[in-house]
Design a protein around this motif. Structure first.
Motif, short mmCIF file in Angstrom:
data_model
loop_
_atom_site.label_atom_id
_atom_site.label_comp_id
_atom_site.label_asym_id
_atom_site.label_seq_id
_atom_site.Cartn_x
_atom_site.Cartn_y
_atom_site.Cartn_z
N SER A 32 -4.01 2.26 5.97
CA SER A 32 -2.71 1.62 6.18
C SER A 32 -2.63 0.24 5.57
N VAL A 33 -3.44 0.05 4.50
CA VAL A 33 -3.35 -1.22 3.80
C VAL A 33 -1.98 -1.38 3.21
N LEU A 34 -1.41 -0.26 2.53
CA LEU A 34 -0.06 -0.26 1.99
C LEU A 34 0.85 0.50 2.94
N PRO A 35 1.93 -0.08 3.33
CA PRO A 35 2.85 0.64 4.20
C PRO A 35 3.49 1.80 3.46
N VAL A 36 3.79 2.86 4.18
CA VAL A 36 4.34 4.08 3.59
C VAL A 36 5.82 4.16 3.92
N LYS A 37 6.64 4.43 2.84
CA LYS A 37 8.07 4.61 3.03
C LYS A 37 8.47 5.96 2.43
N SER A 38 9.42 6.60 3.04
CA SER A 38 9.87 7.91 2.56
C SER A 38 11.01 7.72 1.55
N LEU A 112 5.04 14.14 -3.05
CA LEU A 112 4.65 13.30 -4.19
C LEU A 112 4.56 11.86 -3.75
N SER A 113 3.57 11.12 -4.28
CA SER A 113 3.37 9.72 -3.89
C SER A 113 3.50 8.81 -5.11
N PHE A 114 4.14 7.64 -4.90
CA PHE A 114 4.30 6.63 -5.93
C PHE A 114 3.96 5.28 -5.32
N GLU A 115 3.18 4.47 -5.98
CA GLU A 115 2.74 3.20 -5.42
C GLU A 115 3.26 2.04 -6.24
N SER A 116 3.76 1.04 -5.51
CA SER A 116 4.05 -0.24 -6.14
C SER A 116 2.95 -1.21 -5.73
N GLU A 117 3.12 -2.47 -5.92
CA GLU A 117 2.07 -3.42 -5.55
C GLU A 117 1.99 -3.59 -4.03
N THR A 118 3.11 -3.27 -3.34
CA THR A 118 3.13 -3.55 -1.89
C THR A 118 3.41 -2.33 -1.02
#
Length: 846
Positions: A32-38, A112-118
């Motif tokens: 949970s270092v990066l918060p997850v948003k749908s 599917l997952s996509f990551e930004s810096e935050t």
């Protein structure tokens, strides 16, 4: 004990759970270092089909990184690609997901997952219902080949007939990609449509836009019957299995819209994709598979200049302008009528045409233009001489598959009128640029034929005799020297010793007289007396007995001499005539020798006159054919055979040593007029062997070389290599004989003049002998290509690859480096070598 055991077990479980709690908490914190948003996954298609790619969109509020791995997808789904780009309004990103349904029924589209810096953005998994394209009873597809057996390179016509009763407004997104369109061994060409524009229909087929023929319209608002043809060409022989062709379309579930807002051949519903959210079904139809047997193209009868065309095929030749000056451009069109499409029609360059090569400078490139019946090939050429009366018939080799043999297709000649330019009747094509020719060309053409005369016959006969009997005549000198050497020494001794000379003369006088005569005895007595230094008149029988005994003569011989001497003396002193007189045979012998010499001269004259009559008859026949050909148009069908016959007869005269120099010159003129530039050059060079200083031959040779396609520099630039062997032999034989005879003279007279003359002749003989060896070694080393074209090979067989990309043409002068099994290894001016058949080169003998 059981209670205690149970309590221990519960305590162990509690402890173990507390021991694992820190790891679970650590893992939760790490994940949970990066918060997850749908985020939402938007599917652009309303229907999905097995094997049909589909797309989806994911809107992201900020810039994200491209996912490095997205796996295989979920159950029954493969994610093909994910491309992340900027949103249209510049805020956030948009991910375009391309995916492929892999099975029919309910499938799971993965998260599917996509990551930004935050933040990590994640889509929710989806359940989708995937269908399969269904075979439609409203469509039929028939693909038929013109025949099931072809040869490699032969165009095969294939007809496509698609019957479609699906309502036209509902047809969308057609897909048909036959596998043989992507086969590197099969070339596919779809010919241009020639049907009326209102009957043309465009359709995607094999990744191309094909203009088909809407042959029939369906009365029930369906598309109707669509037909078109394509041509296949197989590069290699073998058995080909062409699988069934599948044609697939989308059939809208709604009423649809306009099928062809523009011209049907330009664009229509078959090229349009399905609108977002549009519900549809995919329907398909399949053709039957085909089997094609491809045979190899026969080797027998195929020329190097094979056009690659197949029967049926016809050609039409045209030119403009038909009247121009020598050296000016003429535009030539060749219309090739064939069942094969425009894309499959090719023509070999006109530089391969034998009829053009000697009279025109031809452009090696073609311009191509489509024609409803085939292709128009356009090129340009320049006439090189005013003797050109027509653009001659052109010949192209084609293959007739029905007969299994090669044939020649011939065009009709086109009449031309070529005028002189700046007073010149010939045009030197070397002035157009490129490499300069090795010799300065002459534009005046060839000179007239040579006539024979008595002096030429005598000189030719003498030269032929000396050259043909060179080695025998060369050996004759030392043989004569050895045979006459004793005689020379004898003469020398007689000149230095008078007494010896008297004895020898007396012996010769004795040897000439017949046995048993009084004169014979008298000569013998004088010989013996002279040998013994006694005056013949003072010789007696007593002298004979005494002196001969002193010389050791046998007693019986002395007795015969003494008795003969006494008998002859008694007869002489008695005053009676000798009864045994010998008749005067010398005069009879002279008269008989005179008669025999006259008979020999008469027979020799009859022999030479008969030979001359035969030569004259052949010569007159050749000259007559040449004159007859001149009355016809040069280069015409009537003139060429006459010039050819004349050249062959002149060559026969030359090989029979009948005025060889003039015969080869005239043969060269006849070959030149017949358009055989290679043979004319060879004949002129052979004539130079007999007449090396004839300016006419050199002028004619230069004119012929000016019309040759391939020109090389003359490698034999050294003057000593230009002398023909027969002329060196004709000079060497007299010089050699002179040396040996002068040597005999020096042995006889021993004067300084004789010595100097013999030394000069010795040096001349040695020099001429060296030249003769060089010329003999070069004889048969030079040659000329005499066929329209020949490809040089890398070895002495047709199995070897060609040495050069281009062919060697007639008139190319070469040097022969090696002979092997009917093949010649030739050497060009730049030292490059190749092998050609011996029959395609005329060798120059010296």
């Amino acid at each position: 004990m059981s209670l205690i055991r149970t309590m221990c077990l519960v305590l162990a479980l509690v402890c173990s759970g507390k021991a694992q709690e820190p790891d679970a908490e650590a893992t939760t914190v790490e994940e949970s270092v990066l918060p997850v948003k749908s985020v939402d996954l938007v599917l652009r298609d309303a229907s999905w089909f097995v094997g049909t790619p589909a797309t989806a969109l994911v809107a992201l509020p900020e810039v994200v990184e491209d996912p490095e791995e997205f796996g295989e997808g979920g159950d029954g789904v493969s994610v093909i690609s994910i491309e992340v780009g900027d949103a249209e309004e510049g805020k956030g990103s948009v991910a375009v997901v391309t995916w492929l349904p892999r099975k029919e029924g309910l499938v799971s589209f993965p998260s599917l997952s996509f990551e930004s810096e935050t933040v990590r953005y994640q889509t929710a998994p989806r359940q989708l219902l995937v269908s399969s394209p269904q075979r439609s009873p409203e469509m039929e597809l028939a693909i038929t080949a013109g025949k099931s057996q072809v040869v490699a390179g032969e165009p095969l016509r294939v007809d496509i007939r698609w019957t479609c009763r699906v309502p036209t407004k509902r047809l969308r997104s057609m897909y048909c990609n036959p596998s043989f369109f992507n086969d590197p061994g099969i070339e596919v060409v779809v010919p241009r449509s020639t049907v009326p524009e209102e009957e043309q229909l465009g359709m995607p087929f094999g990744g191309r836009r094909v203009i088909a023929h809407l042959a029939e319209k369906d009365e029930g608002a369906g598309l109707g019957v669509v037909e078109f043809s394509m041509y296949l060409r197989f590069s290699e022989a073998g058995s080909y299995e062409l699988p069934a062709v599948k044609l697939e379309c989308a059939r809208l579930k709604s009423e649809g819209g306009a099928f062809a807002p523009y011209a049907a051949y330009f664009n229509n519903g078959l090229f349009e994709s399905i609108d977002e959210g549009e519900a549809y079904d995919r329907v398909f139809v399949e053709s039957e598979p085909m089997a094609i047997e491809v045979l190899p193209l026969p080797e027998e009868g195929r020329l190097e200049s094979f056009s690659g065309l197949f029967a049926p095929c016809a050609m039409e030749l045209s030119a403009k302008p038909t009247e121009t000056e020598v050296g000016q451009l003429i535009e030539v069109d060749i219309l090739v009528r064939s069942d094969a499409p425009h894309g499959f029609l090719e023509l070999p360059a006109l530089t391969k045409q034998r009829a053009l090569r000697s009279w025109f400078k031809v452009d090696s490139e073609y311009g191509r233009a489509w024609h409803p019946e085939g292709t128009v090939f356009r090129t340009r050429l320049r006439p090189l001489t005013t003797k050109v009366k027509a653009l001659p018939k052109l010949e192209f080799e084609i293959f007739d598959p029905s007969k299994g043999e090669y044939q020649l297709v011939t065009t009709e000649a086109v009449a031309l009128r070529i005028l002189p330019r700046d007073g010149q009747d010939y045009f030197d094509s070397k002035t157009l640029g490129g490499d300069k020719p090795s010799l300065t060309t002459q534009s005046a053409g060839v000179w007239q034929n040579a006539e024979i005369n008595t002096m030429d016959e005598i000189l030719n006969a003498l030269g032929n005799f000396l050259a043909d009997h060179f080695w025998w005549l060369l050996v004759l000198g030392p043989v004569l020297f050895a045979g006459l050497l004793p005689r020379a020494k004898e003469c020398r001794r007689r000149a230095l010793d008078p007494e010896y000379r008297k004895r020898q003369l007396a012996y010769l006088a004795f040897a000439k007289l017949p046995e048993g005569s009084a004169e014979k005895w008298q000569a013998f007595r004088e010989y013996v007396a002279t040998s013994l230094d006694v005056a013949p008149g003072a010789w007696t029988s007593g002298d004979a007995q005494r002196r001969l005994a002193d010389l050791g003569v046998k007693p019986e011989d002395i007795e015969i001499v003494v008795k003969s001497q006494e008998s002859m003396d008694a007869e002489a002193f008695s005053g009676k005539d000798n009864p045994a007189r010998i008749p005067a045979l010398n005069e009879v012998t002279k008269r008989l020798a005179k008669v025999l010499s006259q008979v020999a001269l008469l027979m020799l004259a009859v022999f030479f006159s008969g030979s001359a009559m035969g030569a004259s008859a052949d010569w007159n026949q050749a000259s007559g054919k040449f004159d007859q050909a001149l009355k016809a148009n040069v280069g015409s069908d009537e003139a060429v055979p006459l010039f050819t016959d004349s050249a062959l007869i002149f060559e026969a005269c030359a090989r029979a040593k009948q005025n060889a120099g003039e015969a080869w010159l005239n043969a060269g003129n006849a070959w030149f007029q017949a358009g055989e530039i290679g043979r004319s050059i060879a004949s002129y060079r052979q004539a130079e062997v007999y007449r090396p200083f004839d300016e006419t031959i050199r002028d004619n040779l230069s004119a012929a070389r000016a019309l040759a396609v391939d020109v090389v520099e003359d490698r034999q630039s050294s003057w000593w290599l230009r002398w023909p062997f027969r002329w060196i032999a004709a000079v060497l034989i007299p010089v050699s004989l002179g040396f040996w005879l002068v040597g005999l003279g020096w042995i006889r007279f021993r004067g300084k003049g004789w010595l100097m003359a013999s030394l000069v002749l010795l040096v001349a003989s040695l020099g001429l002998g060296g030249l003769a060896l060089l010329a003999r070694n070069e004889s048969g080393r030079a040659g000329v290509v005499v066929v329209p074209e020949v490809y040089g090979r890398k070895g002495p067989s047709f199995s070897y690859q060609t040495a050069f990309n281009e062919a060697l043409h007639d008139g190319l002068e070469i040097r022969i480096a090696e002979r092997r099994d009917g093949w010649l290894q030739i050497e060009l001016a730049d030292k490059r070598r190749a092998w050609v058949p011996e029959s395609q080169v005329q060798v120059i003998t010296r």
